[in-house]
Design a protein around this motif. Structure first.
Motif, PDB file in Angstrom:
ATOM      1  N   ALA A   1       4.094   6.447 -10.270  1.00  0.00           N
ATOM      2  CA  ALA A   1       3.938   5.039 -10.647  1.00  0.00           C
ATOM      3  C   ALA A   1       3.493   4.196  -9.458  1.00  0.00           C
ATOM      4  O   ALA A   1       2.686   3.276  -9.590  1.00  0.00           O
ATOM      5  CB  ALA A   1       5.251   4.513 -11.221  1.00  0.00           C
ATOM      6  N   ALA A   2       4.012   4.505  -8.270  1.00  0.00           N
ATOM      7  CA  ALA A   2       3.608   3.770  -7.076  1.00  0.00           C
ATOM      8  C   ALA A   2       2.113   3.936  -6.802  1.00  0.00           C
ATOM      9  O   ALA A   2       1.440   2.985  -6.385  1.00  0.00           O
ATOM     10  CB  ALA A   2       4.424   4.256  -5.877  1.00  0.00           C
ATOM     11  N   LEU A   3       1.594   5.125  -7.049  1.00  0.00           N
ATOM     12  CA  LEU A   3       0.162   5.351  -6.861  1.00  0.00           C
ATOM     13  C   LEU A   3      -0.659   4.552  -7.869  1.00  0.00           C
ATOM     14  O   LEU A   3      -1.725   4.034  -7.541  1.00  0.00           O
ATOM     15  CB  LEU A   3      -0.152   6.838  -6.982  1.00  0.00           C
ATOM     16  N   ARG A   4      -0.161   4.439  -9.097  1.00  0.00           N
ATOM     17  CA  ARG A   4      -0.885   3.659 -10.114  1.00  0.00           C
ATOM     18  C   ARG A   4      -0.941   2.183  -9.747  1.00  0.00           C
ATOM     19  O   ARG A   4      -1.931   1.502 -10.022  1.00  0.00           O
ATOM     20  CB  ARG A   4      -0.210   3.820 -11.478  1.00  0.00           C
ATOM     21  N   ASP A   5       0.101   1.662  -9.107  1.00  0.00           N
ATOM     22  CA  ASP A   5       0.207   0.234  -8.834  1.00  0.00           C
ATOM     23  C   ASP A   5      -0.249  -0.153  -7.425  1.00  0.00           C
ATOM     24  O   ASP A   5      -0.158  -1.317  -7.049  1.00  0.00           O
ATOM     25  CB  ASP A   5       1.663  -0.222  -9.019  1.00  0.00           C
ATOM     26  N   ALA A   6      -0.729   0.798  -6.638  1.00  0.00           N
ATOM     27  CA  ALA A   6      -1.030   0.540  -5.229  1.00  0.00           C
ATOM     28  C   ALA A   6      -2.218  -0.402  -5.057  1.00  0.00           C
ATOM     29  O   ALA A   6      -3.153  -0.406  -5.854  1.00  0.00           O
ATOM     30  CB  ALA A   6      -1.321   1.867  -4.514  1.00  0.00           C
TER      31      ALA A   6
ATOM     32  N   MET B   1       0.838  -1.186   0.000  1.00  0.00           N
ATOM     33  CA  MET B   1       0.000   0.000   0.000  1.00  0.00           C
ATOM     34  C   MET B   1       0.882   1.249   0.000  1.00  0.00           C
ATOM     35  O   MET B   1       2.076   1.174   0.277  1.00  0.00           O
ATOM     36  CB  MET B   1      -0.940   0.017   1.208  1.00  0.00           C
ATOM     37  N   VAL B   2       0.264   2.375  -0.331  1.00  0.00           N
ATOM     38  CA  VAL B   2       0.987   3.641  -0.417  1.00  0.00           C
ATOM     39  C   VAL B   2       0.373   4.632   0.570  1.00  0.00           C
ATOM     40  O   VAL B   2      -0.845   4.777   0.641  1.00  0.00           O
ATOM     41  CB  VAL B   2       0.931   4.225  -1.842  1.00  0.00           C
ATOM     42  N   VAL B   3       1.218   5.306   1.324  1.00  0.00           N
ATOM     43  CA  VAL B   3       0.804   6.402   2.198  1.00  0.00           C
ATOM     44  C   VAL B   3       1.300   7.703   1.583  1.00  0.00           C
ATOM     45  O   VAL B   3       2.466   7.809   1.187  1.00  0.00           O
ATOM     46  CB  VAL B   3       1.361   6.229   3.624  1.00  0.00           C
TER      47      VAL B   3
ATOM     48  N   ASP C   1       3.802  -4.495   2.456  1.00  0.00           N
ATOM     49  CA  ASP C   1       4.838  -3.571   2.017  1.00  0.00           C
ATOM     50  C   ASP C   1       4.247  -2.167   1.933  1.00  0.00           C
ATOM     51  O   ASP C   1       3.144  -1.974   1.416  1.00  0.00           O
ATOM     52  CB  ASP C   1       5.379  -3.982   0.648  1.00  0.00           C
ATOM     53  N   VAL C   2       4.992  -1.173   2.421  1.00  0.00           N
ATOM     54  CA  VAL C   2       4.485   0.194   2.473  1.00  0.00           C
ATOM     55  C   VAL C   2       5.448   1.133   1.773  1.00  0.00           C
ATOM     56  O   VAL C   2       6.662   1.106   2.022  1.00  0.00           O
ATOM     57  CB  VAL C   2       4.272   0.655   3.933  1.00  0.00           C
ATOM     58  N   VAL C   3       4.886   1.961   0.899  1.00  0.00           N
ATOM     59  CA  VAL C   3       5.620   3.033   0.239  1.00  0.00           C
ATOM     60  C   VAL C   3       5.081   4.355   0.784  1.00  0.00           C
ATOM     61  O   VAL C   3       3.864   4.539   0.898  1.00  0.00           O
ATOM     62  CB  VAL C   3       5.438   2.978  -1.291  1.00  0.00           C
TER      63      VAL C   3
ATOM     64  N   LEU D   1      -8.764  -2.768   4.386  1.00  0.00           N
ATOM     65  CA  LEU D   1      -9.431  -2.629   3.086  1.00  0.00           C
ATOM     66  C   LEU D   1      -8.554  -3.174   1.964  1.00  0.00           C
ATOM     67  O   LEU D   1      -9.050  -3.763   0.998  1.00  0.00           O
ATOM     68  CB  LEU D   1      -9.776  -1.161   2.825  1.00  0.00           C
ATOM     69  N   ALA D   2      -7.233  -2.984   2.081  1.00  0.00           N
ATOM     70  CA  ALA D   2      -6.326  -3.544   1.072  1.00  0.00           C
ATOM     71  C   ALA D   2      -6.414  -5.058   1.029  1.00  0.00           C
ATOM     72  O   ALA D   2      -6.224  -5.675  -0.024  1.00  0.00           O
ATOM     73  CB  ALA D   2      -4.887  -3.104   1.364  1.00  0.00           C
TER      74      ALA D   2
END
Length: 460
Positions: free
Chosen positions: A124-129, A1-3, A54-56, A267-268
Motif C-alpha cells: 500500500a505504501a508503494l501505491r501511495d508514494a 517517499m518510499v525507499v 516523510d520516508v518509509v 524529483l518528488a
C-alpha cells in the motif's frame, strides 16, 4: 517517499595499531570506539529523511539483535519501517580502522534470497508514494515477486540504484543511477562490448548509459563518477556532465546512496531532471566533505596563449596518458557564468584549452558593435584563470578547424539541458577521433548581452 531495498548494519570500529600480533604477521588494533549505523537502503532512507519529507523504508530484517538495532536506529532517524521477514542473520559490514584508515572489512550474515512475503502495508505504501527509490544491494529483496510487481505498477517516479548482482530495473523507471564500474559491467553484459569499451572516459560512460537507457526503457540514466560528479543521459544525444566541487580527502562510503536519495527527493518535489541531478551532486559532495581528512588541492598555475603554448600542454598531458578537455566561445566581457563553465570543464580532464573567437569572428557572429573587449585582452584574461591551461584564437565562425588540430577527448559547452535538447554541432566532429561532446550546467542570469544593455541604460 518510499525507499525499497536491502538494509545492512554498518559498524565502524576505530582504534590504534601499536604492535604486531606475536603469532602472526598481523597488526593488533586496540579498539577505542565503535559506531553502529544503518547501511545500504537504510542509509539511503536516513539521508532522504534528512533531505526533507516523510520516508518509509520497505526492507527485510531478521529477528535477531542486528535487526532490533537497525529498527531502533531507523526509528530514531524518523524513518518508518515496513519489514519483510528474513531467514538467518541480519547482514553486517564491520570496518576496522586505524587512525581513520580502513585496515579490514568483515562481512557477515544476510544470505541472498532469504526474504519472505511482503506485508500488505508495504504494498500500500508503494501505491501511495510520491516517489520511490529502489536501493538494490544485490541480496534479493527487489526480486521478491509481489514487490517487483508493485514497483512495475507504480504511478510515482521511480529511481533505481542498481547492483550488478541484482535484477534489471522494472521497465519505465524515471531514472537509473549506476556508478561507472556498474555501467561498464551492466552495459557490456549481453552486448558485443565494442560500443562501451572504446574512447575517453566520458565517451565510455555515455555509450554505456545510453545502452542501459535503451535496454531498461528508462527515462534517464545518471552515471555517478565519484569525485568528478555525474553524467546524465536524458532525452537528447548529448550528455549533461555535472562536476562536483573540488574535495580532497573525505570518506566516500555512502556517497552513492546520498546521490540517489537526494535526486529522488528533488524529483518528488517536482524538480526537472537536470536540476535534480545538480542538487544531488551538491548533496553527495557535501556528504563526503563532512568527513574531510585534508585541505583542498592547490590552485593550478595560469595558462598561456597561442598554438605553441597549447601544443606544449597537449604533449605533456598526452605523454602522461591524461585527458584533454576543450571549450570555446567569444568570452566578451568575462562574467561569473563564463567562469563557472570553465571551472566545470577543467574538472573533466587533465587540462583545459579554450578556443577563443577572434575579433573578426565575433563581429561576424554578433554584429559590428562587438566585441566590446579585443581578442588580445580577452585571451589574457582567460589565460590568467587558474582553471585554463592554454588559449587558442581562431578566425572562423566555428571552431571546427582548431578542434581538428587539438583533437580533444572532451568538448564542453555550457547550456540548459531540456527534453528538446539537440545534439551539439561539434558532436559529429568529435566522434571522428573517439571524443565526446558534453554540456555542463550554465549559471542562470548571466549574459554578456544583458551586461552591455545594462551599461548602456546606465549611461543615459
Amino acid at each position: 517517499m518510499v525507499v525499497v531495498g536491502d538494509t545492512l548494519l554498518d559498524r565502524d570500529v576505530d582504534g590504534a595499531v601499536e604492535r604486531l600480533c606475536p603469532d602472526a604477521p598481523a597488526p593488533v588494533l586496540n579498539e577505542r570506539s565503535a559506531l553502529e549505523r544503518p547501511g545500504g537502503a537504510g542509509l539511503a532512507a536516513v539521508l532522504a529523511a534528512r533531505y526533507g519529507g516523510d520516508v518509509v523504508l520497505v526492507t527485510a530484517l531478521a529477528d535477531d539483535a542486528g535487526g532490533a538495532c537497525l529498527s531502533e536506529l531507523l526509528s530514531a532517524a524518523g524513518v518508518k519501517v515496513y519489514a519483510l521477514p528474513m531467514r538467518g542473520a541480519t547482514p553486517e559490514k564491520v570496518r576496522l580502522r586505524a587512525d581513520g584508515r580502513v585496515m579490514l572489512r568483515l562481512d557477515r550474515g544476510g544470505a541472498p534470497g532469504a526474504v519472505g512475503e511482503a506485508p500488505d502495508a508495504a504494498l500500500a505504501a508503494l501505491r501511495d508514494a510520491t516517489a520511490i527509490l529502489v536501493s538494490d544491494y544485490g541480496r534479493g529483496l527487489v526480486r521478491q515477486p509481489d514487490l517487483r510487481a508493485a514497483l512495475g505498477r507504480a504511478s510515482a517516479p521511480v529511481v533505481w540504484d542498481p547492483h550488478p548482482r541484482g535484477p534489471a530495473p522494472v521497465p519505465g523507471v524515471r531514472l537509473a543511477t549506476p556508478n561507472e564500474a556498474e555501467v561498464r559491467r551492466l552495459a557490456s553484459a549481453g552486448s558485443s562490448g565494442s560500443e562501451v569499451d572504446g574512447g575517453s572516459r566520458i565517451a565510455v560512460a555515455t555509450a554505456g548509459a545510453q545502452e542501459l537507457r535503451r535496454r531498461w526503457r528508462a527515462g534517464a540514466v545518471a552515471v555517478t563518477m565519484g569525485a568528478d560528479g555525474a553524467l546524465l543521459c536524458h532525452a537528447g544525444p548529448t550528455p549533461l556532465v555535472v562536476p562536483a566541487s573540488v574535495v580532497d580527502g573525505g570518506d566516500a562510503c555512502g556517497a552513492g546512496d546520498s546521490f540517489a536519495a537526494a535526486v529522488t527527493v528533488a524529483l518528488a518535489g517536482g524538480e526537472l531532471m537536470s536540476r535534480a541531478v545538480e542538487q544531488a551532486v551538491r548533496d553527495a559532495t557535501a556528504y563526503v566533505s563532512s568527513s574531510l581528512l585534508s585541505s583542498s588541492s592547490p590552485r593550478p598555475s595560469p595558462g598561456g596563449v597561442g598554438r605553441d603554448a597549447a601544443g606544449e600542454v597537449l604533449s605533456r598531458v598526452r605523454a602522461a596518458g591524461g585527458q584533454v578537455v576543450a571549450t570555446g566561445g567569444c568570452f566578451d566581457l568575462l562574467h561569473a557564468g563564463h567562469v563557472a563553465t570553465l571551472e566545470a570543464a577543467r574538472r573533466l580532464g587533465d587540462c583545459l584549452v579554450v578556443c577563443l573567437n577572434s575579433d573578426a569572428s565575433v563581429r561576424g557572429l554578433k554584429g559590428p558593435e562587438r566585441p566590446v573587449v579585443g581578442e588580445a585582452d580577452r585571451a589574457r584574461l582567460l589565460a590568467a584563470l587558474g582553471c585554463v591551461d592554454a588559449v587558442v584564437v581562431f578566425d572562423e565562425s566555428t571552431p571546427e578547424a582548431v578542434l581538428t588540430w587539438l583533437r580533444p577527448d572532451v568538448w564542453v559547452k555550457g547550456g540548459d539541458y531540456g527534453s528538446d535538447a539537440a545534439e551539439l554541432p561539434e558532436a559529429d566532429l568529435m566522434r571522428r577521433w573517439g571524443g565526446q561532446a558534453v554540456l555542463v550546467p550554465y549559471l542562470d542570469g548571466r549574459s554578456t548581452s544583458t551586461m552591455i544593455a545594462a551599461a548602456r541604460e546606465g549611461a543615459r
